[in-house]
Design a protein around this motif. Structure first.
Motif, short mmCIF file in Angstrom:
data_model
loop_
_atom_site.label_atom_id
_atom_site.label_comp_id
_atom_site.label_asym_id
_atom_site.label_seq_id
_atom_site.Cartn_x
_atom_site.Cartn_y
_atom_site.Cartn_z
N GLU A 251 -36.35 -23.86 12.67
CA GLU A 251 -36.51 -23.22 13.97
C GLU A 251 -37.54 -24.00 14.78
O GLU A 251 -38.75 -23.82 14.61
CB GLU A 251 -36.97 -21.76 13.81
CG GLU A 251 -36.03 -20.89 12.98
CD GLU A 251 -36.58 -19.50 12.77
OE1 GLU A 251 -37.71 -19.22 13.25
OE2 GLU A 251 -35.91 -18.68 12.10
N GLY A 252 -37.08 -24.89 15.64
CA GLY A 252 -38.01 -25.69 16.42
C GLY A 252 -38.85 -26.59 15.54
O GLY A 252 -38.33 -27.38 14.76
N GLY A 271 -46.73 -30.85 17.53
CA GLY A 271 -45.81 -31.78 18.15
C GLY A 271 -44.38 -31.25 18.17
O GLY A 271 -44.14 -30.04 18.12
N THR A 272 -43.43 -32.18 18.22
CA THR A 272 -42.02 -31.79 18.32
C THR A 272 -41.18 -32.52 17.26
O THR A 272 -40.29 -33.32 17.59
CB THR A 272 -41.47 -32.11 19.72
OG1 THR A 272 -41.70 -33.52 20.00
CG2 THR A 272 -42.14 -31.27 20.78
N PRO A 273 -41.44 -32.25 16.00
CA PRO A 273 -40.61 -32.88 14.95
C PRO A 273 -39.21 -32.30 14.95
O PRO A 273 -38.98 -31.18 15.42
CB PRO A 273 -41.37 -32.53 13.66
CG PRO A 273 -42.00 -31.20 13.98
CD PRO A 273 -42.41 -31.30 15.42
N ALA A 274 -38.28 -33.06 14.39
CA ALA A 274 -36.91 -32.57 14.24
C ALA A 274 -36.74 -31.95 12.86
O ALA A 274 -36.99 -32.61 11.86
CB ALA A 274 -35.92 -33.72 14.42
N ASN A 313 -27.36 -30.50 7.53
CA ASN A 313 -26.59 -29.35 7.99
C ASN A 313 -26.86 -29.09 9.48
O ASN A 313 -28.00 -28.82 9.86
CB ASN A 313 -27.00 -28.12 7.17
CG ASN A 313 -26.08 -26.93 7.41
OD1 ASN A 313 -25.38 -26.87 8.41
ND2 ASN A 313 -26.10 -25.99 6.48
N PRO A 314 -25.83 -29.18 10.33
CA PRO A 314 -26.06 -28.94 11.77
C PRO A 314 -26.48 -27.51 12.06
O PRO A 314 -27.07 -27.25 13.11
CB PRO A 314 -24.70 -29.27 12.39
CG PRO A 314 -23.71 -29.13 11.28
CD PRO A 314 -24.44 -29.52 10.04
N ALA A 315 -26.20 -26.59 11.14
CA ALA A 315 -26.64 -25.20 11.30
C ALA A 315 -28.11 -25.02 10.94
O ALA A 315 -28.64 -23.92 11.09
CB ALA A 315 -25.78 -24.27 10.45
N ARG A 316 -28.75 -26.08 10.48
CA ARG A 316 -30.17 -26.06 10.10
C ARG A 316 -30.47 -24.99 9.06
O ARG A 316 -31.41 -24.21 9.19
CB ARG A 316 -31.06 -25.88 11.34
CG ARG A 316 -31.00 -27.07 12.30
CD ARG A 316 -31.92 -26.92 13.48
NE ARG A 316 -31.95 -28.12 14.30
CZ ARG A 316 -32.64 -28.25 15.42
NH1 ARG A 316 -33.38 -27.22 15.86
NH2 ARG A 316 -32.63 -29.37 16.11
N GLU A 317 -29.66 -24.99 8.02
CA GLU A 317 -29.84 -24.07 6.90
C GLU A 317 -29.72 -24.86 5.60
O GLU A 317 -29.04 -25.88 5.54
CB GLU A 317 -28.79 -22.96 6.91
CG GLU A 317 -28.88 -22.03 8.09
CD GLU A 317 -27.82 -20.93 8.04
OE1 GLU A 317 -27.91 -20.00 8.85
OE2 GLU A 317 -26.90 -21.04 7.20
N GLY A 318 -30.36 -24.36 4.55
CA GLY A 318 -30.26 -25.00 3.25
C GLY A 318 -31.33 -24.52 2.31
O GLY A 318 -31.92 -23.44 2.50
N THR A 319 -31.60 -25.33 1.28
CA THR A 319 -32.68 -25.03 0.33
C THR A 319 -33.69 -26.16 0.25
O THR A 319 -34.62 -26.11 -0.54
CB THR A 319 -32.10 -24.75 -1.07
OG1 THR A 319 -31.18 -25.80 -1.43
CG2 THR A 319 -31.38 -23.41 -1.11
N LYS A 320 -33.50 -27.19 1.07
CA LYS A 320 -34.45 -28.29 1.19
C LYS A 320 -34.54 -28.67 2.67
O LYS A 320 -33.50 -28.85 3.33
CB LYS A 320 -34.01 -29.50 0.37
CG LYS A 320 -34.91 -30.73 0.51
CD LYS A 320 -34.36 -31.91 -0.29
CE LYS A 320 -35.23 -33.15 -0.08
NZ LYS A 320 -34.71 -34.34 -0.81
N GLY A 321 -35.76 -28.76 3.19
CA GLY A 321 -35.92 -29.08 4.60
C GLY A 321 -37.12 -29.95 4.86
O GLY A 321 -38.09 -29.95 4.10
N ALA A 322 -37.06 -30.72 5.93
CA ALA A 322 -38.17 -31.59 6.31
C ALA A 322 -38.37 -31.52 7.82
O ALA A 322 -37.42 -31.28 8.59
CB ALA A 322 -37.89 -33.04 5.90
N LEU A 323 -39.62 -31.72 8.24
CA LEU A 323 -39.95 -31.90 9.64
C LEU A 323 -40.10 -33.40 9.87
O LEU A 323 -40.98 -34.04 9.30
CB LEU A 323 -41.25 -31.17 10.00
CG LEU A 323 -41.24 -29.65 9.81
CD1 LEU A 323 -42.60 -29.06 10.15
CD2 LEU A 323 -40.15 -28.99 10.65
#
Length: 351
Positions: A251-252, A271-274, A313-323
């Protein structure tokens, strides 16, 4: 009386508490108060700490080979693509004491064939003196409760010489010196990144994080920094009643985790990480040519950043995430990233 500072899980700031002491004797320092409360079972200051290995690939914990050949069964080349069952790994990593969630740093210098997510080394049959890590990192400081920690790593700006380290060490015998990373010339002219990570706990489950990226070289350079949050895969092994899957969403500039035991976790950066998300699942197609459990497996973030592949995942969902931060740093300069990893809600009450 000094005001009492409250944090999300209701813990009072220990320094304020020590300042309120009515005794004429010197008040105990804040860390001794934390230790006493942890030992008394009042506040679990040791619940989160640096309990994450820098490398767990090739170890006996993940070895199911017929003859106990752990290094062949789970080599470094599998690590980015294969879900661990018992013991995750990462750089500057922290986790809870059951390693349900993990948080660590990934880096990319724009030249390497893979993200730098864990330490590289030679297996027991690859180094001329046995198992041998070919990296440089330091644990510079930590309190007993890990309320403050500092970690540092030196990362080359040119492509990491993986193949050269393997090939040259293979030619050396037991009576020869080891061929180290510095021997490759990769640090010549100080063209490397000095990456420092400072952790400070505002409460047992509230971590403030500062990543400092210093360009030691004489040229401007770019570094990709990917603070990464994920859940250890406890659901894919076919155990009865153990198939429940937690959830991360982007989320942002933040990642939000939901877990039935931990509650809600929030990783937020300045900042504005993806936000990039995939699943902590094995990429069976890459490793064995077989269909996998997820369309966006564990190495999805790696393939997206390094190769531009459509693997997050374009839906920005999962069990592993990075900024995903991209930092342009002048010669001799530095940049900082500030983050906070917090448990923002307890687990739901079940009847």
């Amino acid at each position: 009386m000094a005001p009492v500072v409250k944090y999300p899980d209701g813990v009072e700031d220990v320094q304020v508490i020590s300042d309120r002491s009515s005794s004429d004797a010197p008040a105990p320092d804040a860390e001794r108060i934390r230790l006493a409360r942890a030992d008394a079972g009042e506040q679990d200051w040791r619940a989160w700490g640096p309990y994450l290995s820098e490398r767990a690939w090739g170890t006996v914990r993940e070895d199911y080979s017929e003859h106990g050949t752990a290094w062949d069964y789970f080599p470094h080349d599998h690590a980015r693509s294969r879900a661990y069952r018992w013991n995750e790994d990462g750089m500057a990593g922290v986790c809870d004491d059951r390693q349900t969630f993990c948080f660590a740093l990934a880096l990319w210098n724009g030249a390497d064939p893979i993200l730098k997510e864990r330490m590289f080394g030679l297996g027991g049959d690859g180094g001329n003196h046995g198992e041998d890590v070919k990296e440089y990192w330091w644990y510079e400081d930590s309190t007993p409760t890990h309320s403050f920690m500092r970690w540092r790593y030196h990362y080359p700006q040119a492509a990491f010489p993986y193949d050269e380290l393997v090939a040259v060490n293979a030619l050396r015998g037991r009576d020869d010196t080891e061929y180290e990373l510095v021997d490759t010339g990769i640090f010549d002219d100080d063209r490397y990144w000095a990456v420092t990570v400072d952790y400070a706990k505002a409460s047992p489950t509230d971590l403030c994080v500062v990543v400092t990226v210093a360009n030691r070289g004489d040229r401007a350079a770019t570094l990709h920094v990917l603070p990464t949050l994920w859940f250890r895969n406890t659901w894919a092994w076919g155990l009865p009643g153990a198939d429940r899957v937690p959830r991360l969403t982007g989320e942002g500039s933040r990642l939000v985790g939901e877990h039935w035991i931990l509650g809600q976790l929030l990783l937020e950066g300045d900042g504005t990480p993806a936000p990039l998300l995939c699943d902590n699942e094995t990429n069976a197609e890459r490793l064995w040519g077989l269909p996998g459990r997820s369309r966006y497996p564990k190495d999805g973030i790696n393939d997206h950043v390094v190769d531009g592949a459509d693997t997050v995942n374009p839906a920005r969902e999962g069990t592993k995430g990075a900024l995903h931060y991209v930092l342009d740093v002048p010669a001799g300069g530095q940049r900082q990233i500030r983050m906070r990893l917090t448990r923002t809600a307890p687990p739901p009450v079940t009847g």
